[in-house]
Design an enzyme around this catalytic site. Structure first.
Site, PDB file in Angstrom:
ATOM      1  N   HIS A  39       0.815  -1.217   0.000  1.00  0.00           N
ATOM      2  CA  HIS A  39       0.000   0.000   0.000  1.00  0.00           C
ATOM      3  C   HIS A  39       0.854   1.276   0.000  1.00  0.00           C
ATOM      4  O   HIS A  39       0.677   2.112  -0.891  1.00  0.00           O
ATOM      5  CB  HIS A  39      -0.992  -0.005   1.166  1.00  0.00           C
ATOM      6  CG  HIS A  39      -1.643   1.321   1.371  1.00  0.00           C
ATOM      7  ND1 HIS A  39      -2.505   1.878   0.456  1.00  0.00           N
ATOM      8  CD2 HIS A  39      -1.526   2.215   2.379  1.00  0.00           C
ATOM      9  CE1 HIS A  39      -2.891   3.060   0.898  1.00  0.00           C
ATOM     10  NE2 HIS A  39      -2.316   3.286   2.065  1.00  0.00           N
ATOM     11  N   HIS A  64       4.053   7.021   5.169  1.00  0.00           N
ATOM     12  CA  HIS A  64       2.873   7.723   5.683  1.00  0.00           C
ATOM     13  C   HIS A  64       2.107   6.980   6.772  1.00  0.00           C
ATOM     14  O   HIS A  64       1.425   7.614   7.570  1.00  0.00           O
ATOM     15  CB  HIS A  64       1.933   8.139   4.540  1.00  0.00           C
ATOM     16  CG  HIS A  64       1.024   7.076   4.034  1.00  0.00           C
ATOM     17  ND1 HIS A  64       1.388   6.202   3.035  1.00  0.00           N
ATOM     18  CD2 HIS A  64      -0.243   6.753   4.386  1.00  0.00           C
ATOM     19  CE1 HIS A  64       0.373   5.390   2.792  1.00  0.00           C
ATOM     20  NE2 HIS A  64      -0.629   5.699   3.589  1.00  0.00           N
ATOM     21  N   ASP A  65       2.198   5.674   6.849  1.00  0.00           N
ATOM     22  CA  ASP A  65       1.475   4.930   7.885  1.00  0.00           C
ATOM     23  C   ASP A  65       2.373   4.416   9.012  1.00  0.00           C
ATOM     24  O   ASP A  65       1.888   3.711   9.900  1.00  0.00           O
ATOM     25  CB  ASP A  65       0.725   3.743   7.267  1.00  0.00           C
ATOM     26  CG  ASP A  65      -0.588   4.151   6.626  1.00  0.00           C
ATOM     27  OD1 ASP A  65      -1.152   5.187   7.026  1.00  0.00           O
ATOM     28  OD2 ASP A  65      -1.058   3.430   5.721  1.00  0.00           O
ATOM     29  N   GLU A  68       1.314   5.979  12.449  1.00  0.00           N
ATOM     30  CA  GLU A  68      -0.068   5.600  12.759  1.00  0.00           C
ATOM     31  C   GLU A  68      -0.222   4.112  13.055  1.00  0.00           C
ATOM     32  O   GLU A  68      -0.994   3.737  13.942  1.00  0.00           O
ATOM     33  CB  GLU A  68      -0.951   5.984  11.570  1.00  0.00           C
ATOM     34  CG  GLU A  68      -2.420   5.801  11.774  1.00  0.00           C
ATOM     35  CD  GLU A  68      -3.215   6.356  10.609  1.00  0.00           C
ATOM     36  OE1 GLU A  68      -4.192   5.695  10.229  1.00  0.00           O
ATOM     37  OE2 GLU A  68      -2.868   7.432  10.092  1.00  0.00           O
ATOM     38  N   ASP A  69       0.500   3.268  12.326  1.00  0.00           N
ATOM     39  CA  ASP A  69       0.235   1.829  12.387  1.00  0.00           C
ATOM     40  C   ASP A  69       1.383   0.967  12.911  1.00  0.00           C
ATOM     41  O   ASP A  69       1.289  -0.261  12.879  1.00  0.00           O
ATOM     42  CB  ASP A  69      -0.168   1.318  10.993  1.00  0.00           C
ATOM     43  CG  ASP A  69      -1.506   1.877  10.550  1.00  0.00           C
ATOM     44  OD1 ASP A  69      -2.324   2.235  11.420  1.00  0.00           O
ATOM     45  OD2 ASP A  69      -1.740   1.957   9.335  1.00  0.00           O
ATOM     46  N   ASP A 125      -3.268   8.324  -1.333  1.00  0.00           N
ATOM     47  CA  ASP A 125      -3.654   7.290  -0.370  1.00  0.00           C
ATOM     48  C   ASP A 125      -5.096   6.850  -0.612  1.00  0.00           C
ATOM     49  O   ASP A 125      -5.393   5.650  -0.698  1.00  0.00           O
ATOM     50  CB  ASP A 125      -3.471   7.842   1.047  1.00  0.00           C
ATOM     51  CG  ASP A 125      -3.868   6.876   2.150  1.00  0.00           C
ATOM     52  OD1 ASP A 125      -3.617   5.670   2.020  1.00  0.00           O
ATOM     53  OD2 ASP A 125      -4.423   7.350   3.160  1.00  0.00           O
TER      54      ASP A 125
END
Length: 178
Positions: A39, A64-65, A68-69, A125
């Site tokens: 992704h 980018h994640d 967050e993840d 995204d």
């Protein structure tokens, strides 16, 4: 090696390697449980195909994640990839301490106020998510898929106008759900 002595290609590959390591045990929600790293790589590819050549924007797309993840911290990203890359990642990162509906509401509410570079990452995204949702959907009800498409459209609307190519790519993916 510091970011000032690495080539742009090496910096981009370093971001990809870092993100792959951080997402190594994560899978997408599709039936095939696709490796999650696909992704963020796709988000960067969407940007590159739309003509984005700024290496730090592409690095931020790949990363980018991570905050967050994963257990990645902003300090870690800033130290390894620089303040600008870290700032872009933070701009597109949801606060996971908030309930899911509040995070979604804030994504829509804050979309227009993001920097142009963060808007492009967010739009890529959402474009990638719609593409994946159509080509390899998770085991979601039609209603849940429809709700996500509407949500993505609201976020994209707030990010529109920076890149005609990205706007069109999103529009084309959105049309696949009609």
């Amino acid at each position: 090696m510091t970011t000032t002595t690495m080539t742009d290609a090496a910096r981009l590959l370093d971001a990809a390697s870092f993100a792959a390591g951080r997402h190594r045990d994560q899978r997408r929600k599709d039936a095939g449980a696709t490796p999650y790293i696909n992704h963020p790589l796709d988000v960067a590819r969407i940007l590159a195909e739309a003509g984005v050549a700024d290496i730090e924007v592409l690095m931020a797309a790949i990363l980018h994640d991570t905050i967050e993840d994963t257990d990645t911290t902003a300090d870690e990203l800033a130290e390894r990839f620089g303040e600008r890359v870290c700032g872009l990642v933070l701009e597109v990162t949801d606060d996971k301490s908030l309930p899911k509906l509040e995070r979604k509401r804030l994504q829509v509410a804050k979309a227009e106020s993001k920097s142009d570079d963060a808007k492009m990452i967010k739009l890529a995204d959402k474009t990638g998510n719609l593409r994946d949702l159509k080509s390899s959907p998770p085991a979601w009800s039609e209603a849940r898929i429809g709700a996500y498409v509407q949500f993505a459209e609201l976020v994209a609307r707030g990010c529109a106008g920076i890149s005609a190519s990205l706007d069109e790519r999103f529009r084309q993916e959105r049309l696949r759900f009609d």
